[in-house]
Design an enzyme around this catalytic site. Structure first.
Site, short mmCIF file in Angstrom:
data_model
loop_
_atom_site.label_atom_id
_atom_site.label_comp_id
_atom_site.label_asym_id
_atom_site.label_seq_id
_atom_site.Cartn_x
_atom_site.Cartn_y
_atom_site.Cartn_z
N ASN A 6 -6.79 1.84 8.10
CA ASN A 6 -7.00 0.96 6.96
C ASN A 6 -6.68 -0.46 7.43
O ASN A 6 -5.52 -0.79 7.64
CB ASN A 6 -6.07 1.39 5.81
CG ASN A 6 -6.13 0.44 4.64
OD1 ASN A 6 -7.03 -0.40 4.55
ND2 ASN A 6 -5.18 0.57 3.72
N LEU A 7 -7.72 -1.27 7.60
CA LEU A 7 -7.51 -2.62 8.15
C LEU A 7 -7.08 -3.61 7.08
O LEU A 7 -6.77 -4.76 7.38
CB LEU A 7 -8.79 -3.10 8.87
CG LEU A 7 -9.29 -2.20 10.01
CD1 LEU A 7 -10.54 -2.77 10.64
CD2 LEU A 7 -8.23 -1.97 11.07
N LYS A 8 -7.07 -3.17 5.82
CA LYS A 8 -6.62 -3.99 4.68
C LYS A 8 -7.33 -5.36 4.69
O LYS A 8 -8.50 -5.43 5.03
CB LYS A 8 -5.10 -4.14 4.69
CG LYS A 8 -4.39 -2.79 4.82
CD LYS A 8 -2.94 -2.87 4.48
CE LYS A 8 -2.25 -1.58 4.87
NZ LYS A 8 -0.96 -1.42 4.26
N HIS A 88 -5.43 4.10 -3.03
CA HIS A 88 -4.40 3.57 -2.12
C HIS A 88 -3.29 2.92 -2.95
O HIS A 88 -3.55 2.32 -3.99
CB HIS A 88 -5.03 2.55 -1.17
CG HIS A 88 -4.09 2.12 -0.09
ND1 HIS A 88 -3.15 1.13 -0.27
CD2 HIS A 88 -3.90 2.59 1.17
CE1 HIS A 88 -2.44 0.99 0.83
NE2 HIS A 88 -2.88 1.86 1.72
N GLU A 90 -1.68 0.26 -2.67
CA GLU A 90 -1.82 -1.18 -2.97
C GLU A 90 -2.79 -1.39 -4.12
O GLU A 90 -2.66 -2.33 -4.90
CB GLU A 90 -2.24 -1.95 -1.70
CG GLU A 90 -1.04 -2.10 -0.76
CD GLU A 90 -1.37 -2.12 0.71
OE1 GLU A 90 -2.54 -2.33 1.09
OE2 GLU A 90 -0.43 -1.92 1.52
N GLU A 157 0.78 9.31 1.16
CA GLU A 157 1.39 8.08 1.66
C GLU A 157 2.52 7.66 0.73
O GLU A 157 2.26 7.05 -0.33
CB GLU A 157 0.35 6.95 1.70
CG GLU A 157 -0.85 7.24 2.56
CD GLU A 157 -1.53 5.94 2.99
OE1 GLU A 157 -1.58 5.70 4.21
OE2 GLU A 157 -1.97 5.17 2.13
N GLY A 163 3.93 0.07 5.36
CA GLY A 163 4.18 -1.29 5.87
C GLY A 163 5.66 -1.65 5.98
O GLY A 163 5.99 -2.82 6.15
N SER A 193 3.65 3.79 7.88
CA SER A 193 4.36 3.35 9.09
C SER A 193 4.15 4.26 10.29
O SER A 193 5.06 4.44 11.10
CB SER A 193 5.85 3.16 8.79
OG SER A 193 6.01 2.07 7.88
C1 PEP Z 1 -1.77 2.16 4.68
O1 PEP Z 1 -1.95 1.03 4.26
O2 PEP Z 1 -2.50 3.09 4.31
C2 PEP Z 1 -0.68 2.38 5.62
C3 PEP Z 1 -0.38 3.60 5.94
O3 PEP Z 1 -0.06 1.25 6.11
P1 PEP Z 1 1.06 1.19 7.28
O4 PEP Z 1 0.60 2.12 8.38
O5 PEP Z 1 1.06 -0.23 7.71
O6 PEP Z 1 2.32 1.66 6.69
#
Ligand code: PEP
Length: 234
Positions: A6-8, A88, A90, A157, A163, A193
């Site tokens: 996921n490049l956000k 997600h 976010e 998640e 993050g 993470s």
């Molecule tokens: C994500 O945004 O789906 C995610 C897992 O982020 P990170 O790996 O940075 O925790």
């Protein structure tokens, strides 16, 4: 296994194109057979003809119309996109999408036959309240979702792990994933993470069918290393 990035809200269109081309070359060079999904920022979408499957981080549940700031399914079709991330954390917690809205989105893209990566996970306060409260919270995120949908992938998640550099213990992931597997037989990814230093351990867990990686996937070589770990383990 399924290895997803996921490049956000990162990487411009030019940078994303370079990223995808580099990743495809690395995958070709290693003969990897893993399923690799990459979700770029919406404005960085482009038709892509490689092994990597490019998906959308978000889209509105409509073909087109008066939905200012959103894109619809015809905009995804222009780039050949048939994979989407829904739910997600976010989008749930920063952008305020409700379960009802997510279900509408899920059903719309399900009807179009999209591969859907559907995310679930609890905030820290719920984990701290104890198992019952935490499972009740996660159960509610499954409400209205067709768990028999053939193109469904679930990503667990924990919000507090995204993050932050924090991750649940392997035992916690295994325990939680085992419970989620009882609810739904779709492939189950872990996200939160994951990085080169812990990816091998996470991918080695019995109930983990892949990973969803955010920050650590921005480095294409690191992301490819995680794909190679999956190849070694499988
Ligand atoms: C994500 O945004 O789906 C995610 C897992 O982020 P990170 O790996 O940075 O925790």
């Amino acid at each position: 296994m399924i290895i997803a990035a996921n490049l956000k809200t990162n990487l411009t269109r030019k940078q994303t194109t370079e990223y995808l081309n580099t990743l495809d070359s690395l995958i070709d060079a290693s003969n990897s057979t893993q399923e690799v999904l990459v979700f770029p920022a919406t404005s960085s979408l482009n038709p892509h003809a490689g092994k990597v499957i490019v998906g959308a981080q978000n889209a509105y549940p409509a073909t087109n119309g008066a939905f200012t700031g959103e894109i619809g399914s015809e905009h995804l079709a222009e780039f050949g996109i048939t994979t989407i991330l829904i739910g997600h954390s976010e989008r749930r917690h920063v952008l305020g999408e409700s379960q009802e809205e997510l279900v509408t989105k899920f059903n719309f893209y399900k009807d179009l036959g999209f591969k859907i990566v559907y995310c679930v996970g609890e905030p820290l306060s719920l984990r701290e309240e104890g198992e019952e409260a935490m499972m009740k919270y996660i159960d509610a995120q499954y409400e209205g979702i067709d768990l028999n949908y053939k193109n469904l992938i679930i990503a667990y998640e924990p919000v507090w792990a995204i993050g932050t550099g924090l991750t649940p213990t392997s035992k916690d992931i295994e325990d939680l994933h085992s419970k989620l597997k009882e609810k739904c037989s779709a492939p189950l990814l872990y996200g939160g993470s994951v990085k080169v230093a812990n990816a091998k351990e996470v991918l080695g867990l019995k109930s983990v069918d892949g990973i969803l990686v955010g920050g650590a996937a921005l480095n294409v070589e690191d992301f490819n290393t995680m794909i190679n770990f999956a190849q070694e383990i499988e």
